[in-house]
Motif scaffolding. Structure first.
Motif, short mmCIF file in Angstrom:
data_model
loop_
_atom_site.label_atom_id
_atom_site.label_comp_id
_atom_site.label_asym_id
_atom_site.label_seq_id
_atom_site.Cartn_x
_atom_site.Cartn_y
_atom_site.Cartn_z
N UNK D 150 21.53 13.13 -1.25
CA UNK D 150 22.18 13.35 -2.54
C UNK D 150 23.16 12.19 -2.78
N UNK D 151 23.06 11.59 -3.98
CA UNK D 151 23.93 10.46 -4.34
C UNK D 151 24.86 10.95 -5.45
N UNK D 152 26.16 10.94 -5.18
CA UNK D 152 27.15 11.48 -6.11
C UNK D 152 27.20 10.67 -7.41
N UNK D 153 27.36 11.36 -8.52
CA UNK D 153 27.43 10.68 -9.82
C UNK D 153 28.54 9.63 -9.83
N UNK D 154 28.23 8.48 -10.43
CA UNK D 154 29.20 7.41 -10.61
C UNK D 154 29.37 7.15 -12.10
N UNK D 155 30.59 7.30 -12.61
CA UNK D 155 30.88 7.04 -14.02
C UNK D 155 31.88 5.90 -14.11
N UNK D 156 31.38 4.67 -14.31
CA UNK D 156 32.31 3.53 -14.43
C UNK D 156 33.21 3.70 -15.66
N UNK D 157 34.41 3.11 -15.57
CA UNK D 157 35.30 3.14 -16.75
C UNK D 157 34.74 2.31 -17.88
N UNK D 158 34.10 1.20 -17.52
CA UNK D 158 33.59 0.30 -18.55
C UNK D 158 32.37 -0.46 -18.01
#
Lengths: 275, 295, 275, 295
Positions: D150-158
């Motif tokens: 399982x690869x955790x969600x990554x939400x970049x700032x920009x």
């Protein structure tokens, strides 16, 4: 319904209920929103275009969930075929692009839903009528993207051109699109945001009582009585305190735009004829 | 590169009774109808059809008794209404339907294509679609986030798709138009891939627009040249759906007798695709559809 | 190595080790295979083209994991820039297309790997040298797709133009690409299929002993002694029973194709110069 | 549609100290270098860079002390070798690296884009990359198949990307060429999106090829016209990477002094993008690169 009140146009003298429903749906979409439509969605497609031509010029339309900001001609016979997205700015590939945008949560926050069955808590059923999924009395087309849209934080706007006790029921035979489920905070407890906002029918406009999440009569269309609504509804909607307001009539300009510019071929009336 | 060109009969023979068949189709759009007719002529039985939105193709396969399962989002001919033969078959229990949301079907096919046991979605939570489906189950987020719906991998036995052009090695191109996920994910998920195409061209034609190539030949088992191969569904930008034809089918579908006559005229009767096109109005009608004169 | 023996061409009179290594790698790819390459992969790119020009005309090459069956000119200075996939039949989008094809299992079953560190069980390390990931003695570029390819059933073909005790070690500092792990059936027990097949260096060819999965000397290149190999290796490879075979020389035709058609600019030698 | 056109300075001001910045880059290809230089001039600090394969852009940001984290597949300038300033910063502990396989990075970004808590991959199983990474963990298949990572969600700032053309509303087009996943997935995963483009065009130009539009304007926060905006990296098909420029940097990167001089000449010194292009050889050099005369 106020967001169209600013329009410098008097109420239409001769409007029909399809045009009133389009005006009500249009008033739900504003600048900064993105709207998309699926199959056989003449009223929403007309509403998006009406909003863009009046109070919401910056509303973004993803026609058929495929074509970004097309240059629409008269509404064609299908709302999921290429003529709808003529001259689009972008074709969104449905898997990689459209569903990513729809699931993200920041975009396409409002969705118009046509449902064969809708219950008092705003749960919808497009799967089957009966009590056995594998031996249904009536097999409906299937829920498709609606089964997603109900669970991923969208504000749902139901439209129903055929308000009757079979389409507005106390409890759906099968929940294929999540509304407020059992009502109250059940939807919240499942971690679901968004939910049903409005139900626009050929008789009235309904919303949902904030605490119980039970469907509530918001306004009756001009010429329709509360009694007619109650007779045509398979359950007792919550009634507002005092007199039930009357739905604002579409303006002369709105009706002109619908008849002359948006839908000169009257495709919108097919949704009514089908009944 | 290996030559994959075949006849309709050869291609359809790659589909066996009982197969799970992923069929490109979106209501009135882009179905490999010539292949569907060939499968009916070859009297395939007990097929499971996998579609995003099945249209007249699924209604015909149901009417001809070729299928006993449907896995997908919906079956509808949009403006032409429900697929009545399919609907009655489901209501009578002759066809079993696995109803999936769009993200769930795409997750099942995506997992199959990528050899993953499952892919998750957040769709359908709260609906009754999850509990009745053994291929869907809620799972916790190992990182402490919200639970998701795990969608079990689906690997169809064969995928059937139609395309704008291809070379004889099975490299397949699409013209710029709406690209439904079935052209992308179904062939990669399926064990075998059959492609019909409007035109077989020299590979150099593909090299002029490599960005339009959607399938590499090495995943394709058979490619068949079938102009107007999606009729009566639309195949944008080349031609529109045949509304008159759809309406004739809807009328015929009301009775078993008329249904049989319709299938005799358009499916069992014609000896080949050319005879089918003649029965369907021939070159003049196709020219109208190319101008999107669909009525 | 036999699959090139059919070539009706005598051994080359003057070959260099880069050409021999290319011929050995080429012999690992046959008709029906699909091959792809990553960055700085001159020897594999030359090997794929040599195979296609000789014994494997139907080998499919996905240049740079992007361009399907290009019409290659002389090998350019980069194996991940556009000149490599000139006149391709298809651009595979890396996320939706390439990785789906690679993960599926039925295609792209063989993969050539260049590794900074390779150990006796075929585990590779392109991450770092040292004992602390977050304070490495030497930070290597990173494993990228290799960390996937080692675990998804591929047959791995390692090439190493600089056979020495630092690049061929008893145990890698960090496993960034899964080989046979601790050896024996440990890889199988994790449910991983595929695994390291061959190691082609500038001194010899090695494979893996079937039971222990320990690296085994398969052949020494002409003019190289077993002693030289053992000195240059950071561990004791398994030795075959009896005399160690000598690697077949490239044929005159293979050398001509490499020098005149495939790599006239000698890009292949950069991999050696870099040491 | 809302106008999104901005200057480089305005666009770069949307990036804050400490942000997680998804940067389009594949070794020597397609990096939004003009934005990178502006971020260095504006002295951003403590950035986390997210790249598939970071090249000279990452080496510059490391050399200028703008970053303290890297999340991605690799950092390499391919034929020009390792990014030495970045490498030393990692070795000295000044930059912390999260090393992910390609499928793991795409899964982390894909989950972020689709608001899923995680996505699974079968890559990396058996490697040491999983245990050292809190964003990766093994999970069982609820259907009884093999376990997955399982690869955790990554939400970049920009997200920062470069493109071939765009309109002033931020609708972005790409010419037919290799399409790396970063142009597709990074902007959809990130909270803000900054696009540089070779040319701002009228929307009608986009309508002529809607299949080439890769980003809809409503997800874009700022679009900046920057011809040659990817120099010294390549931007196929318009121009090749600048090999001489890369070699000059590799030589300079060997010493702190030469590194400082190089950055003064090409990053801090030039008042604007035009002056940068002049410093880099001006129109003549760019014309050579347009002919892929990279040496």
């Amino acid at each position: 319904m106020d967001s169209v009140a600013h329009l410098d146009s008097p109420p239409a003298e001769d409007w029909t209920v399809d045009e009133l429903m389009i005006a009500v749906l249009a008033s739900c979409f504003t600048d900064g929103d993105q709207a998309c439509n699926g199959m056989a969605s003449f009223l929403p497609v007309a509403a998006f275009q009406l909003a863009k031509l009046t109070h919401a010029p910056d509303l973004i339309w993803l026609a058929g969930a495929v074509g970004l900001e097309p240059r629409p001609g008269p509404i064609p016979a299908s709302t999921l075929e290429a003529p709808l997205w003529r001259d689009a700015l972008m074709y969104t590939e449905q898997y990689g692009d459209f569903w990513t945008l729809a699931l993200n949560g920041r975009w396409l926050k409002k969705f118009c839903v046509g449902a064969a069955q809708l219950d008092r808590f705003g749960n919808a059923n497009n799967s089957f009528i009966g009590d056995d999924f594998h031996a249904p009395k009536v097999r409906l087309p299937g829920t498709a993207g609606l089964a997603d849209m109900g669970s991923v934080g969208k504000a749902l706007y139901y439209w129903n051109p055929n308000h009757n006790p079979r389409s507005l029921v106390a409890e759906v035979d099968f929940i294929s699109c999540a509304g407020y489920l059992g009502g109250g905070d059940e939807r919240e407890r499942l971690g679901l945001s968004g939910g049903p906002e409005l139900v626009v029918t050929n008789l009235c406009v309904l919303d949902f009582e904030p605490e119980t999440k039970h469907m509530r009569l918001r306004s009756v269309h001009p010429g329709v009585t509360v009694e007619q609504v109650l007779e045509a509804t398979g359950f007792e909607p919550v009634l507002p305190p005092g007199d039930v307001p009357t739905t604002a009539e579409p303006t002369a300009e709105q009706v002109r735009l619908i008849r002359e510019v948006i839908d000169p071929h009257g495709m919108r009336r097919r949704e009514f004829r089908r009944r | 590169m290996q030559v994959k060109q075949a006849t309709l009969a050869e291609a359809a023979s790659l589909v066996s009774d009982g197969d799970v068949v992923a069929l490109q189709n979106m209501a009135t759009q882009a179905a490999p109808m010539a292949l569907v007719r060939e499968l009916i002529r070859q009297e395939r039985k007990n097929l499971a059809l996998v579609c995003l939105v099945g249209g007249i193709a699924v209604d015909w396969l149901a009417a001809a008794g070729c299928m006993d399962r449907f896995i997908g989002n919906a079956v509808s001919m949009e403006q032409f209404g429900l697929a009545q033969r399919y609907r009655r078959a489901v209501e009578s229990g002759r066809i079993r339907m696995e109803e999936l949301s769009e993200t769930a079907l795409l997750a099942r096919l995506g997992a199959g294509a990528r050899n993953l046991p499952f892919l998750p979605t957040r769709g359908m939570i709260g609906t009754d679609l999850i509990d009745i489906n053994e291929n869907l189950t809620m799972v916790e987020d190992p990182f402490g986030g919200p639970p998701v719906v795990a969608c079990r991998a689906l690997v169809p036995d064969v995928a059937l798709v139609h395309s704008h052009r291809a070379d004889r090695y099975g490299n397949v191109q699409y013209e710029p138009t709406a690209r439904w996920p079935d052209i992308g994910i179904m062939p990669m998920a399926a064990r075998r891939v059959i492609v019909t195409t409007e035109q077989i061209v020299d590979s150099d034609v593909l090299r002029a627009n490599p960005d339009r190539t959607v399938l590499p030949g090495f995943i394709v088992d058979a490619v068949v040249e079938v102009p107007w191969g999606a009729h009566p569904t639309s195949f944008n930008p080349l031609y529109g759906y045949d509304a008159a034809f759809h309406l004739a089918w809807v009328a015929a579908a009301r009775s078993d007798e008329a249904t049989g006559e319709f299938l005799d005229t358009y499916v069992y009767g014609p000896a080949d695709h050319e005879e089918y096109l003649d029965a369907a109005g021939g070159a003049d009608r196709m020219a109208q559809l190319a101008r999107w004169e669909t009525g």
